[in-house]
Design a protein around this motif. Structure first.
Motif, mmCIF file in Angstrom:
data_model
loop_
_atom_site.group_PDB
_atom_site.id
_atom_site.type_symbol
_atom_site.label_atom_id
_atom_site.label_comp_id
_atom_site.label_asym_id
_atom_site.label_seq_id
_atom_site.Cartn_x
_atom_site.Cartn_y
_atom_site.Cartn_z
ATOM 1 N N VAL A 317 0.838 -1.206 0.000
ATOM 2 C CA VAL A 317 0.000 0.000 0.000
ATOM 3 C C VAL A 317 0.869 1.251 0.000
ATOM 4 O O VAL A 317 0.610 2.212 -0.751
ATOM 5 N N SER A 321 1.221 4.203 -2.903
ATOM 6 C CA SER A 321 0.904 5.592 -2.558
ATOM 7 C C SER A 321 2.006 6.552 -2.983
ATOM 8 O O SER A 321 1.747 7.745 -3.201
ATOM 9 N N LEU A 342 -9.513 0.939 1.446
ATOM 10 C CA LEU A 342 -8.660 0.685 0.292
ATOM 11 C C LEU A 342 -9.452 0.155 -0.900
ATOM 12 O O LEU A 342 -8.869 -0.160 -1.942
#
Length: 401
Positions: A317, A321, A342
């Motif tokens: 994640v 990002s 998410l």
């Protein structure tokens, strides 16, 4: 290219040989290990021999290679052999071993097919084998030369610098050279072999993807502990040993990096699709792209049993990002509701809500059914078959199914 005299012979006998390849490869391995038991203990994967997947993979590769020779003689079957050559190089295979393999493989063909193997047929299939063997030997020689080592000299001692539990069944090991020098360079997506000595004295080898970006002083591998499956498959010998015994400060035998599933240069859109432990080569690619502040359009897809089983989830994640033109799409068999922020979904991966540019290059890694399903859907969405690449952990059964 197969000779003019052998081509019609191989074309005529290919159906019979193909139909008997299961028997041929079973007899081949039995005879090979009877004469060279050390190969089963110290080179070949005992589990894959026991469950038959290695025999199936060999049969598929031989059949595919022979088919190309007789049906598409102007085509170089490099793609069929590249994955095998990288695997062999990571094991330290040397040219002399092909002579041993050829003798037993061709002997098995003769024994299984009996009187059908005339001197002409034997000569034709001997030619097929040595075309395949010499092509592999040449590819492996190039890989050794690129690594600046002698043929087969790929093994190095590496020290475990860090150990991190990533989930209940996965552990990461950070590896460094004992002399303090930087670890060898590699390309994102490649793997190393790890060899461990088991309690019965066997030295078994398994491959593990490098799961962080190149250009650092250390390597990282992530190992999933392979558990027994319904009593039909035993625990993974090497993965279980590493989970139980590998500790910081230990020295382990590790090969130089190899593998042909590597991140391409350029600016074309990318799809990185993984399931389970197949996330590992994708992490190296993502890490590399994030470090390079890539502006490429990147679609990251991952499927897993649950968020708790998703190794490196927070890291994945975070890496996505950092890439301003990347998107993350998660699917779980159960528990997707835990990650509603998410946008995680329950069920199997689909691309209904993802619009992929037709020039996208796709990389797949995970269980074979997952990769076959994803590849089929990508083809229906217009991606070119040549732009869809995959990595198989273990024997490559793609060609044999």
């Amino acid at each position: 290219m197969l000779s003019a005299q052998s081509t019609p012979v191989v074309r005529a006998t290919l159906p019979a040989v193909g139909a008997s390849l299961g028997q041929i490869t079973e007899l081949f391995y039995r005879r090979l290990f009877e004469e060279h038991p050390d190969l089963l203990k110290n080179l070949f994967n005992r589990a894959n021999q026991a469950n038959g997947t290695q025999r199936e993979a060999l049969a598929g590769a031989v059949a595919a290679f022979a088919t190309v020779l007789v049906e598409r003689p102007d085509e170089r079957p490099d793609a069929i052999l590249s994955r095998i050559a990288h695997k062999h190089a990571s094991l330290g295979v040397t040219p002399d071993q092909y002579t041993i393999v050829g003798r037993h493989l061709l002997g098995a063909v003769a024994e299984v097919l009996g009187e059908a193997v005339t001197p002409q047929v034997a000569a034709a299939w001997d030619e097929v084998y040595w075309l395949m063997a010499n092509a592999l030997i040449a590819q492996e020689a190039r890989l050794y030369a690129q690594a600046a080592v002698a043929n087969g000299d790929v093994w190095r001692k590496m020290e475990i610098a860090e150990r991190q539990e990533e989930s209940s069944s996965t552990v990461s090991l950070v590896l460094r050279r004992p002399d303090g020098l930087p670890a060898a360079s590699f390309r994102p997506g490649q793997y190393v072999s790890v060899q461990v000595q088991l309690p019965d004295g066997a030295r078994q080898i398994r491959q593990y993807s490098l799961s962080s970006a190149p250009g650092q002083k250390t390597w990282r591998i992530t190992v999933k502990r392979e558990g027994a499956v319904d009593g039909s498959a035993p625990e993974g010998e090497v993965s279980s040993w590493l989970h139980a015994h590998a500790q910081v400060g230990d020295l382990i035998d590790v090969s130089l990096p190899f593998g042909d599933l590597v991140l391409p240069e350029g600016d074309t859109p990318l799809l990185l699709a993984s399931a389970g432990i197949g996330i590992t080569p994708m992490l190296a690619m993502l890490d590399h792209l994030a470090l390079a502040s890539s502006s490429r359009r990147i679609f990251v897809v991952h499927a897993d049993r649950s968020p708790a089983d998703h190794a490196h989830r927070e890291e994945q994640v975070e890496l996505v990002s950092r890439l301003h033109n990347a998107s993350l799409h998660l699917w779980y068999e159960a528990g997707a509701g835990e990650l509603t922020a998410l946008g995680a979904s329950d069920g199997r991966v689909t691309f209904d809500a993802v619009t992929l540019p037709q020039e996208t290059t796709a990389y797949l890694c995970g269980p074979l059914p997952f990769m076959r399903s994803v590849r089929g859907e990508l083809l229906t969405k217009g991606l070119n078959a040549s732009a869809i690449h995959y990595e198989v952990f273990g024997p490559d059964l793609w060609l044999s199914k």
